[in-house]
Design a protein around this motif. Structure first.
Motif, PDB file in Angstrom:
ATOM      1  N   LYS A 182       7.225 126.701  69.625  1.00  0.00           N
ATOM      2  CA  LYS A 182       7.877 126.695  70.929  1.00  0.00           C
ATOM      3  C   LYS A 182       7.394 127.797  71.863  1.00  0.00           C
ATOM      4  CE  LYS A 182      12.059 124.476  69.170  1.00  0.00           C
ATOM      5  NZ  LYS A 182      13.506 124.612  68.897  1.00  0.00           N
ATOM      6  N   ILE A 183       6.713 128.807  71.342  1.00  0.00           N
ATOM      7  CA  ILE A 183       6.078 129.815  72.196  1.00  0.00           C
ATOM      8  C   ILE A 183       4.669 130.061  71.685  1.00  0.00           C
ATOM      9  CG2 ILE A 183       8.262 130.914  72.811  1.00  0.00           C
ATOM     10  CD1 ILE A 183       7.402 133.267  70.967  1.00  0.00           C
ATOM     11  N   ASN A 184       3.787 130.365  72.612  1.00  0.00           N
ATOM     12  CA  ASN A 184       2.375 130.573  72.276  1.00  0.00           C
ATOM     13  C   ASN A 184       1.816 131.897  72.786  1.00  0.00           C
ATOM     14  OD1 ASN A 184       1.975 127.813  71.197  1.00  0.00           O
ATOM     15  ND2 ASN A 184       2.390 127.224  73.314  1.00  0.00           N
ATOM     16  N   PHE A 185       2.537 132.551  73.717  1.00  0.00           N
ATOM     17  CA  PHE A 185       2.097 133.807  74.314  1.00  0.00           C
ATOM     18  C   PHE A 185       3.315 134.702  74.524  1.00  0.00           C
ATOM     19  CE2 PHE A 185      -0.840 130.533  75.785  1.00  0.00           C
ATOM     20  CZ  PHE A 185      -2.080 131.107  75.570  1.00  0.00           C
ATOM     21  N   LEU A 186       3.063 135.976  74.786  1.00  0.00           N
ATOM     22  CA  LEU A 186       4.127 136.924  75.099  1.00  0.00           C
ATOM     23  C   LEU A 186       3.648 137.831  76.226  1.00  0.00           C
ATOM     24  CD1 LEU A 186       6.927 138.094  74.328  1.00  0.00           C
ATOM     25  CD2 LEU A 186       5.727 139.640  72.742  1.00  0.00           C
ATOM     26  N   LEU A 187       4.495 138.022  77.234  1.00  0.00           N
ATOM     27  CA  LEU A 187       4.185 138.911  78.355  1.00  0.00           C
ATOM     28  C   LEU A 187       4.807 140.275  78.127  1.00  0.00           C
ATOM     29  CD1 LEU A 187       4.898 136.450  81.323  1.00  0.00           C
ATOM     30  CD2 LEU A 187       2.701 136.940  80.209  1.00  0.00           C
ATOM     31  N   GLY A 188       4.054 141.321  78.474  1.00  0.00           N
ATOM     32  CA  GLY A 188       4.529 142.693  78.322  1.00  0.00           C
ATOM     33  C   GLY A 188       5.425 143.136  79.459  1.00  0.00           C
ATOM     34  N   PHE A 189       5.678 144.430  79.557  1.00  0.00           N
ATOM     35  CA  PHE A 189       6.696 145.008  80.422  1.00  0.00           C
ATOM     36  C   PHE A 189       6.480 144.697  81.902  1.00  0.00           C
ATOM     37  CE2 PHE A 189       5.994 148.124  76.868  1.00  0.00           C
ATOM     38  CZ  PHE A 189       7.043 147.661  76.098  1.00  0.00           C
ATOM     39  N   ASN A 190       7.581 144.572  82.626  1.00  0.00           N
ATOM     40  CA  ASN A 190       7.545 144.233  84.042  1.00  0.00           C
ATOM     41  C   ASN A 190       7.578 145.494  84.910  1.00  0.00           C
ATOM     42  OD1 ASN A 190       7.829 141.983  86.153  1.00  0.00           O
ATOM     43  ND2 ASN A 190       9.475 143.383  86.720  1.00  0.00           N
ATOM     44  N   GLU A 191       6.465 145.774  85.570  1.00  0.00           N
ATOM     45  CA  GLU A 191       6.327 146.889  86.507  1.00  0.00           C
ATOM     46  C   GLU A 191       6.923 148.189  85.954  1.00  0.00           C
ATOM     47  OE1 GLU A 191       7.620 145.618  90.396  1.00  0.00           O
ATOM     48  OE2 GLU A 191       5.987 144.164  90.548  1.00  0.00           O
ATOM     49  N   PRO A 192       6.404 148.662  84.830  1.00  0.00           N
ATOM     50  CA  PRO A 192       6.938 149.892  84.224  1.00  0.00           C
ATOM     51  C   PRO A 192       6.732 151.124  85.085  1.00  0.00           C
ATOM     52  CG  PRO A 192       4.878 149.243  83.175  1.00  0.00           C
ATOM     53  CD  PRO A 192       5.257 148.124  84.081  1.00  0.00           C
ATOM     54  N   ASP A 193       5.829 151.039  86.047  1.00  0.00           N
ATOM     55  CA  ASP A 193       5.587 152.167  86.946  1.00  0.00           C
ATOM     56  C   ASP A 193       6.552 152.171  88.125  1.00  0.00           C
ATOM     57  OD1 ASP A 193       4.267 149.767  87.639  1.00  0.00           O
ATOM     58  OD2 ASP A 193       2.998 150.814  89.069  1.00  0.00           O
ATOM     59  N   GLY A 194       7.446 151.182  88.216  1.00  0.00           N
ATOM     60  CA  GLY A 194       8.397 151.099  89.316  1.00  0.00           C
ATOM     61  C   GLY A 194       9.761 151.616  88.923  1.00  0.00           C
ATOM     62  N   GLU A 195      10.335 152.522  89.715  1.00  0.00           N
ATOM     63  CA  GLU A 195      11.639 153.107  89.394  1.00  0.00           C
ATOM     64  C   GLU A 195      12.742 152.053  89.384  1.00  0.00           C
ATOM     65  OE1 GLU A 195      12.554 156.344  91.940  1.00  0.00           O
ATOM     66  OE2 GLU A 195      10.915 157.616  91.226  1.00  0.00           O
ATOM     67  N   LYS A 196      12.602 151.003  90.183  1.00  0.00           N
ATOM     68  CA  LYS A 196      13.620 149.963  90.242  1.00  0.00           C
ATOM     69  C   LYS A 196      13.318 148.805  89.301  1.00  0.00           C
ATOM     70  CE  LYS A 196      15.138 150.910  94.967  1.00  0.00           C
ATOM     71  NZ  LYS A 196      15.380 150.330  96.320  1.00  0.00           N
TER      72      LYS A 196
END
Length: 451
Positions: free
Chosen positions: A115-129
């Motif tokens: 049911k899953i084939n890929f994984l995405l990493g962190f979302n905008e870790p350089d953004g304070e918000k």
């Protein structure tokens, strides 16, 4: 480190179990560095066009279906039962509190079930918000993401590339870690060639396939909708020029337009739907460009375990409007910092503050309140969720301690029985204590009549 080659081929069983969607005649092969002893599954090749769309709108499934996309992500990692058939759902680990060993096990199960084939990493870790992480924090957690055992995308920084991503990738190499493709975001003017030139630079720098997980045309100097300087015609011309080039570049493996709303000041002319949920001319072009003609219809009538119940009497319980209304209180707001689901959650600020909403109830009926809470940091103290009459004697009908911690979202579920009054106030209030309360986050609030 050994160099391996992943063959990306079309295989329907790995997507939804429905036969005959992808024929498997073409293969995409690329090289990347892989740590010793790690074995990744063979991955089906599908179309590049996708969309990032949260699951909080009641019609999100139909909207995804009508775009005829090949893949979909939600900024979260819970596969909804409303996901249209014949779409590759891609989970994301949004931030440092989004993963632990239990989540790894859940994702491995989805992987093993095809049911899953890929994984995405962190979302905008350089953004304070956004996920707001140091490189060191991200590197420390990264082995957990690798453990899922599927090709893994880098954190997507604010913009296509910057010092944060450069340092992160250097630390990946230094520590023998794995990144299989680079994720990028881009919101600039309608300059397709400038965008392509920057993508070429990123590919030359890292030598890995690229996924564009957010992009659109933005006017970030505008302060009102009227000041927005880009016309819908300019944005459509940008998309018409850019998308064929993304298809032609073999190193671009996937892309996903960001589906802003028409009331978004910076991105209003990048909207794919109008206020009534009808595709704009831009949305029509996106839907019909390289379409997935075998995508299943929307499943709006189904109710998933982590989705808001349509029978809830709470309005904007997921805060996905991006504003508080009709929530009230003081020292509060809407936050983008790692919501339980979707893009937003409610926030009661440091020290004292509150969120409350007045709802209509049936006299004598019993209601169940469900909500998710999380502290921004460790708190020695707790506070209560309170239900009180809005009129009459203003009697308290419920007062229960909230369960929450700083390590992730905690589900709370309580019940109350309405009096003869027809309005009650649902209250999350924290007062002044020593030590002071840290910020508190609230999401996916429901209040449903118990039949």
């Amino acid at each position: 480190m050994q160099k391996i080659i992943i063959s990306i081929f079309m295989i329907m069983a790995a997507l939804t179990g429905c036969e005959g969607i992808y024929s498997g005649q073409e293969f995409k092969i690329y090289e990347h560095e892989e740590p010793e002893g790690s074995q990744l599954p063979e991955i089906p090749e599908i179309g590049k066009k996708g969309i990032g769309k949260t699951t909080k709108d009641s019609d999100w499934s139909s909207k995804v279906s009508k775009l005829k996309i090949h893949w979909h992500y939600t900024w979260g990692n819970n596969l909804s039962i409303k996901e249209p058939d014949n779409v590759d759902y891609v989970p994301m680990i949004w931030g440092k509190n989004s993963i632990d060993e239990a989540k790894v096990d859940d994702l491995k199960t989805l992987r093993d079930e095809g049911k899953i084939n890929f994984l995405l990493g962190f979302n905008e870790p350089d953004g304070e918000k956004q996920s707001n992480m140091t490189v060191a924090e991200a590197i420390e957690i990264w082995p957990l993401l690798e453990e899922v055992g599927v090709p893994l995308g880098s954190p997507a920084v604010v913009g296509i590339d910057n010092e944060w991503l450069t340092e992160f990738m250097a630390q990946v190499d230094a520590n023998g870690l794995r990144v299989d493709f680079i994720c990028v975001h881009k919101y600039g003017g309608p300059n397709a060639q400038g965008f392509l030139n920057k993508l070429d630079e990123v590919y030359a720098k890292y030598g890995l396939p690229i996924w564009i997980t957010e992009f659109g045309v933005g006017d970030w100097k505008a302060t009102t909708l009227e000041e927005h300087k880009y016309t819908p015609e300019q944005v459509l011309a940008f998309m018409q020029e850019l998308l064929p080039e993304l298809e032609d570049r073999s190193y671009i493996h996937r892309y996903a337009w960001f589906p802003a709303e028409q009331d978004h000041i910076a991105l209003k002319t990048s909207a794919l739907w109008d206020a009534e949920g009808v595709l704009t001319p831009l949305g029509e072009f996106y839907a019909n460009f390289e379409p997935n003609d075998l995508i299943g219809p929307g499943k709006d009538d189904l109710v998933g375990p982590d989705e808001l119940n349509p029978n809830s009497i709470v309005v904007n319980g997921g805060f996905e409007s991006g504003v508080l209304d009709p929530w009230q209180g003081f020292k509060n707001g809407v936050s983008e910092i790692e919501p339980y689901a979707g893009l937003y959650c409610g926030n009661i600020r440091k020290k004292d503050g509150s969120l409350y909403q007045v709802v209509e109830v049936e006299p004598g009926a019993t209601y169940e309140i469900t909500f998710y809470g999380q502290w921004a940091e460790y708190s020695e103290n707790t506070f209560n969720v309170v239900v009180k009459e809005e009129t009459g004697d203003k009697a308290i009908l419920l007062k229960e301690p909230i369960e929450a911690n700083e390590n992730g979202w905690t589900k709370n579920q309580v019940t109350f029985t309405a009096s003869q009054e027809t309005q009650v106030r649902l209250v999350w209030y924290k007062g002044k204590l020593k030590p002071a309360f840290p910020p508190f986050y609230l999401d996916n609030v429901e209040c449903v009549k118990v039949e």
